[in-house]
Scaffold this motif. Structure first.
Motif, PDB file in Angstrom:
ATOM      1  N   PRO A   1       0.840  -1.200   0.000  1.00  0.00           N
ATOM      2  CA  PRO A   1       0.000   0.000   0.000  1.00  0.00           C
ATOM      3  C   PRO A   1       0.876   1.252   0.000  1.00  0.00           C
ATOM      4  CG  PRO A   1       0.095  -0.934   2.195  1.00  0.00           C
ATOM      5  CD  PRO A   1       0.823  -1.897   1.309  1.00  0.00           C
ATOM      6  N   VAL A   2       0.486   2.251  -0.779  1.00  0.00           N
ATOM      7  CA  VAL A   2       1.246   3.497  -0.793  1.00  0.00           C
ATOM      8  C   VAL A   2       0.885   4.328   0.437  1.00  0.00           C
ATOM      9  CG1 VAL A   2       1.338   3.478  -3.309  1.00  0.00           C
ATOM     10  CG2 VAL A   2      -0.450   4.781  -2.160  1.00  0.00           C
ATOM     11  N   ALA A   3       1.793   5.205   0.827  1.00  0.00           N
ATOM     12  CA  ALA A   3       1.578   6.027   2.014  1.00  0.00           C
ATOM     13  C   ALA A   3       0.489   7.065   1.771  1.00  0.00           C
ATOM     14  CB  ALA A   3       2.876   6.716   2.408  1.00  0.00           C
ATOM     15  N   LYS A   4      -0.253   7.360   2.832  1.00  0.00           N
ATOM     16  CA  LYS A   4      -1.315   8.359   2.789  1.00  0.00           C
ATOM     17  C   LYS A   4      -0.950   9.534   3.695  1.00  0.00           C
ATOM     18  CE  LYS A   4      -4.897   4.819   2.115  1.00  0.00           C
ATOM     19  NZ  LYS A   4      -3.949   3.685   2.121  1.00  0.00           N
ATOM     20  N   PRO A   5      -1.577  10.701   3.491  1.00  0.00           N
ATOM     21  CA  PRO A   5      -1.348  11.814   4.412  1.00  0.00           C
ATOM     22  C   PRO A   5      -1.673  11.400   5.849  1.00  0.00           C
ATOM     23  CG  PRO A   5      -2.519  12.575   2.466  1.00  0.00           C
ATOM     24  CD  PRO A   5      -2.472  11.077   2.371  1.00  0.00           C
ATOM     25  N   GLY A   6      -0.837  11.803   6.774  1.00  0.00           N
ATOM     26  CA  GLY A   6      -1.040  11.422   8.163  1.00  0.00           C
ATOM     27  C   GLY A   6      -0.346  10.134   8.543  1.00  0.00           C
ATOM     28  N   GLU A   7       0.437   9.574   7.641  1.00  0.00           N
ATOM     29  CA  GLU A   7       1.205   8.374   7.955  1.00  0.00           C
ATOM     30  C   GLU A   7       2.683   8.715   8.065  1.00  0.00           C
ATOM     31  OE1 GLU A   7      -1.260   4.516   6.321  1.00  0.00           O
ATOM     32  OE2 GLU A   7       0.314   5.335   5.038  1.00  0.00           O
ATOM     33  N   GLY A   8       3.340   8.083   9.023  1.00  0.00           N
ATOM     34  CA  GLY A   8       4.777   8.234   9.190  1.00  0.00           C
ATOM     35  C   GLY A   8       5.412   6.885   9.446  1.00  0.00           C
ATOM     36  N   PHE A   9       6.707   6.785   9.160  1.00  0.00           N
ATOM     37  CA  PHE A   9       7.366   5.489   9.208  1.00  0.00           C
ATOM     38  C   PHE A   9       8.736   5.594   9.875  1.00  0.00           C
ATOM     39  CE2 PHE A   9       4.598   5.856   5.567  1.00  0.00           C
ATOM     40  CZ  PHE A   9       3.796   4.732   5.689  1.00  0.00           C
ATOM     41  N   GLY A  10       9.163   4.473  10.422  1.00  0.00           N
ATOM     42  CA  GLY A  10      10.479   4.384  11.016  1.00  0.00           C
ATOM     43  C   GLY A  10      11.063   3.002  10.778  1.00  0.00           C
ATOM     44  N   PHE A  11      12.377   2.938  10.672  1.00  0.00           N
ATOM     45  CA  PHE A  11      13.045   1.646  10.490  1.00  0.00           C
ATOM     46  C   PHE A  11      14.422   1.732  11.120  1.00  0.00           C
ATOM     47  CE2 PHE A  11      15.659  -1.563   8.595  1.00  0.00           C
ATOM     48  CZ  PHE A  11      14.806  -2.640   8.435  1.00  0.00           C
ATOM     49  N   GLY A  12      14.780   0.692  11.862  1.00  0.00           N
ATOM     50  CA  GLY A  12      16.111   0.633  12.452  1.00  0.00           C
ATOM     51  C   GLY A  12      16.490  -0.795  12.795  1.00  0.00           C
ATOM     52  N   GLU A  13      17.775  -1.057  12.791  1.00  0.00           N
ATOM     53  CA  GLU A  13      18.252  -2.383  13.171  1.00  0.00           C
ATOM     54  C   GLU A  13      19.642  -2.253  13.776  1.00  0.00           C
ATOM     55  OE1 GLU A  13      20.550  -4.520   9.575  1.00  0.00           O
ATOM     56  OE2 GLU A  13      18.397  -4.329   9.206  1.00  0.00           O
ATOM     57  N   PHE A  14      20.067  -3.321  14.436  1.00  0.00           N
ATOM     58  CA  PHE A  14      21.409  -3.356  14.984  1.00  0.00           C
ATOM     59  C   PHE A  14      22.081  -4.631  14.503  1.00  0.00           C
ATOM     60  CE2 PHE A  14      24.730  -4.351  18.013  1.00  0.00           C
ATOM     61  CZ  PHE A  14      25.358  -3.125  18.176  1.00  0.00           C
ATOM     62  N   ALA A  15      23.260  -4.480  13.895  1.00  0.00           N
ATOM     63  CA  ALA A  15      24.071  -5.606  13.453  1.00  0.00           C
ATOM     64  C   ALA A  15      25.512  -5.362  13.893  1.00  0.00           C
ATOM     65  CB  ALA A  15      23.996  -5.776  11.941  1.00  0.00           C
ATOM     66  N   ARG A  16      26.286  -6.401  13.949  1.00  0.00           N
ATOM     67  CA  ARG A  16      27.676  -6.248  14.391  1.00  0.00           C
ATOM     68  C   ARG A  16      28.465  -5.406  13.402  1.00  0.00           C
ATOM     69  NH1 ARG A  16      29.932 -12.072  16.018  1.00  0.00           N
ATOM     70  NH2 ARG A  16      31.572 -10.805  16.930  1.00  0.00           N
ATOM     71  N   ARG A  17      28.173  -5.563  12.105  1.00  0.00           N
ATOM     72  CA  ARG A  17      28.745  -4.711  11.071  1.00  0.00           C
ATOM     73  C   ARG A  17      27.638  -4.398  10.076  1.00  0.00           C
ATOM     74  NH1 ARG A  17      33.271  -8.510   8.656  1.00  0.00           N
ATOM     75  NH2 ARG A  17      31.399  -9.804   8.625  1.00  0.00           N
ATOM     76  N   HIS A  18      27.720  -3.243   9.427  1.00  0.00           N
ATOM     77  CA  HIS A  18      26.719  -2.922   8.423  1.00  0.00           C
ATOM     78  C   HIS A  18      26.763  -3.978   7.309  1.00  0.00           C
ATOM     79  CE1 HIS A  18      23.960  -0.520   6.081  1.00  0.00           C
ATOM     80  NE2 HIS A  18      24.740  -0.728   5.029  1.00  0.00           N
ATOM     81  N   GLY A  19      25.592  -4.478   6.961  1.00  0.00           N
ATOM     82  CA  GLY A  19      25.503  -5.517   5.939  1.00  0.00           C
ATOM     83  C   GLY A  19      25.387  -6.918   6.515  1.00  0.00           C
ATOM     84  N   ASP A  20      25.749  -7.081   7.798  1.00  0.00           N
ATOM     85  CA  ASP A  20      25.567  -8.380   8.451  1.00  0.00           C
ATOM     86  C   ASP A  20      24.078  -8.599   8.755  1.00  0.00           C
ATOM     87  OD1 ASP A  20      28.252  -8.753   8.388  1.00  0.00           O
ATOM     88  OD2 ASP A  20      28.569  -8.671  10.554  1.00  0.00           O
ATOM     89  N   PHE A  21      23.723  -9.836   9.071  1.00  0.00           N
ATOM     90  CA  PHE A  21      22.365 -10.107   9.511  1.00  0.00           C
ATOM     91  C   PHE A  21      22.088  -9.356  10.807  1.00  0.00           C
ATOM     92  CE2 PHE A  21      23.125 -13.988   6.941  1.00  0.00           C
ATOM     93  CZ  PHE A  21      22.050 -13.837   6.066  1.00  0.00           C
ATOM     94  N   ALA A  22      20.886  -8.821  10.903  1.00  0.00           N
ATOM     95  CA  ALA A  22      20.525  -8.023  12.072  1.00  0.00           C
ATOM     96  C   ALA A  22      20.379  -8.906  13.306  1.00  0.00           C
ATOM     97  CB  ALA A  22      19.221  -7.278  11.815  1.00  0.00           C
ATOM     98  N   LEU A  23      20.916  -8.440  14.420  1.00  0.00           N
ATOM     99  CA  LEU A  23      20.650  -9.106  15.702  1.00  0.00           C
ATOM    100  C   LEU A  23      19.219  -8.820  16.140  1.00  0.00           C
ATOM    101  CD1 LEU A  23      23.934  -8.337  17.666  1.00  0.00           C
ATOM    102  CD2 LEU A  23      23.364 -10.377  16.351  1.00  0.00           C
ATOM    103  N   ALA A  24      18.737  -7.628  15.803  1.00  0.00           N
ATOM    104  CA  ALA A  24      17.357  -7.245  16.082  1.00  0.00           C
ATOM    105  C   ALA A  24      17.045  -6.001  15.260  1.00  0.00           C
ATOM    106  CB  ALA A  24      17.140  -6.962  17.568  1.00  0.00           C
ATOM    107  N   GLY A  25      15.784  -5.869  14.873  1.00  0.00           N
ATOM    108  CA  GLY A  25      15.392  -4.698  14.092  1.00  0.00           C
ATOM    109  C   GLY A  25      13.901  -4.448  14.197  1.00  0.00           C
ATOM    110  N   VAL A  26      13.491  -3.233  13.815  1.00  0.00           N
ATOM    111  CA  VAL A  26      12.083  -2.858  13.884  1.00  0.00           C
ATOM    112  C   VAL A  26      11.682  -2.077  12.639  1.00  0.00           C
ATOM    113  CG1 VAL A  26      12.093  -2.766  16.409  1.00  0.00           C
ATOM    114  CG2 VAL A  26      12.480  -0.667  15.109  1.00  0.00           C
ATOM    115  N   ALA A  27      10.430  -2.258  12.240  1.00  0.00           N
ATOM    116  CA  ALA A  27       9.782  -1.430  11.224  1.00  0.00           C
ATOM    117  C   ALA A  27       8.520  -0.865  11.866  1.00  0.00           C
ATOM    118  CB  ALA A  27       9.440  -2.248   9.984  1.00  0.00           C
ATOM    119  N   VAL A  28       8.218   0.403  11.583  1.00  0.00           N
ATOM    120  CA  VAL A  28       7.120   1.088  12.277  1.00  0.00           C
ATOM    121  C   VAL A  28       6.259   1.850  11.283  1.00  0.00           C
ATOM    122  CG1 VAL A  28       6.500   2.819  14.004  1.00  0.00           C
ATOM    123  CG2 VAL A  28       8.507   1.370  14.368  1.00  0.00           C
TER     124      VAL A  28
END
Length: 302
Positions: free
Chosen positions: A170-197
């Motif tokens: 679905p495309v974003a609508k007015p009034g929607e906001g998003f966040g994304f973050g993760e933690f990995a030992r090195r950039h490009g490695d598999f994430a130890l944990a991450g979130v999408a919002v």
């Protein structure tokens, strides 16, 4: 190691692809960034690989009736750069975290989702946005919502004779906001944990959806609207991002306790992953709320 012997076909139509999939032991390959390592380590031994890159309709990337349709051979790098992809901001936030540029240049969006690695970013994005998977076989097509698509680690509802032909976001609508973050030992490695919002604001109404990955066999989505409301009662309805982050940090540890479902591994214990999820959730929900609030204000001023 080298891959075990296999047959190779390169059909030119979807009909030919699904016809080949009816042969026992067949496996689809597009970008190969997930499959080729599996073959090289002989963790998988398909009798036949079906290269779908010669099928023109599977490379389609288009906006249609409030949705972004991503075909099976659309590369991650292409989606990262195409202007039409800006209509789904969460994808744009997540893609820079997927492997490295060289991997994204070959890897496909549908391939990553079909592979269903618990630490992968794109399955979490699909779950957070409640995307729809289009599966094609000789019997026709069926649509599966993301909530029903992932069944376990590296496991989905795709049947052996089915092709994940496209994913519909679905495309974003007015009034929607998003966040994304993760933690990995090195950039490009598999994430130890991450979130999408994803956060939606409509006047006094606020809806917040958090999807966590790297902490269970499948992406775990939870409603965190009540936690966001509680934080806003502390800060007021128009907080700075820093103030909201501080207020949310009081509520996200309980969320982390609920979503982390792993016994841990050599890289991180369950307790450490809970700490990561708590911190990432507070940061990204606050980011998404401020973005949603600004988006709603812009929509009213037009």
């Amino acid at each position: 190691m080298k891959a075990a012997p296999f047959a190779y076909v390169r059909p030119g139509t979807v009909a030919d692809v699904v016809a080949e999939l009816s042969r026992e032991g067949s496996k689809v390959i597009a970008g190969g960034q997930s499959l080729v390592p599996v073959l090289a380590m002989r963790l998988g031994r398909p009798a036949q690989l079906i290269d779908i890159n010669a099928v023109p309709e599977l490379s389609a990337l288009s906006r249609d009736n409030g949705s972004l349709r991503v075909g099976a051979t659309v590369r991650q790098r292409q989606l990262q750069r195409e202007q039409v992809a800006a209509t789904v901001p969460l994808i744009r936030l997540a893609l820079p975290w997927v492997g490295h540029r060289e991997v994204r240049s070959r890897g496909t969006v549908c391939g990553s989702i079909a592979h269903a690695d618990p630490s992968a970013e794109l399955p979490a994005v699909a779950a957070c946005l409640e995307a729809t998977m289009v599966l094609t076989s000789a019997r026709g097509t069926r649509q599966v919502p993301a909530v029903d698509f992932f069944t376990g680690a590296l496991s989905t509802v795709i049947e052996p004779e089915e092709l994940l032909s496209e994913v519909v976001f679905p495309v974003a609508k007015p009034g929607e906001g998003f966040g994304f973050g993760e933690f990995a030992r090195r950039h490009g490695d598999f994430a130890l944990a991450g979130v999408a919002v994803r956060v939606r604001t409509t006047g006094e109404s606020v809806d917040a959806r958090l999807t966590c990955f790297g902490v269970s066999d499948v992406p775990v989505s939870v409603d965190v609207s009540s936690q966001l409301h509680a934080a806003l009662e502390t800060t007021g309805p128009d907080p700075s991002r820093a103030d909201l982050l501080s207020a949310l940090a009081e509520h996200t540890p309980d969320v982390a306790d609920d979503v982390v479902d792993t016994t841990g591994d050599s890289h991180a214990s369950p307790a450490y992953r809970r700490q990561l999820i708590s911190a990432l959730a507070a940061r990204e929900v606050s980011r998404a709320y401020v973005s949603a609030r600004d988006s709603e204000s812009e929509g009213r001023s037009r």
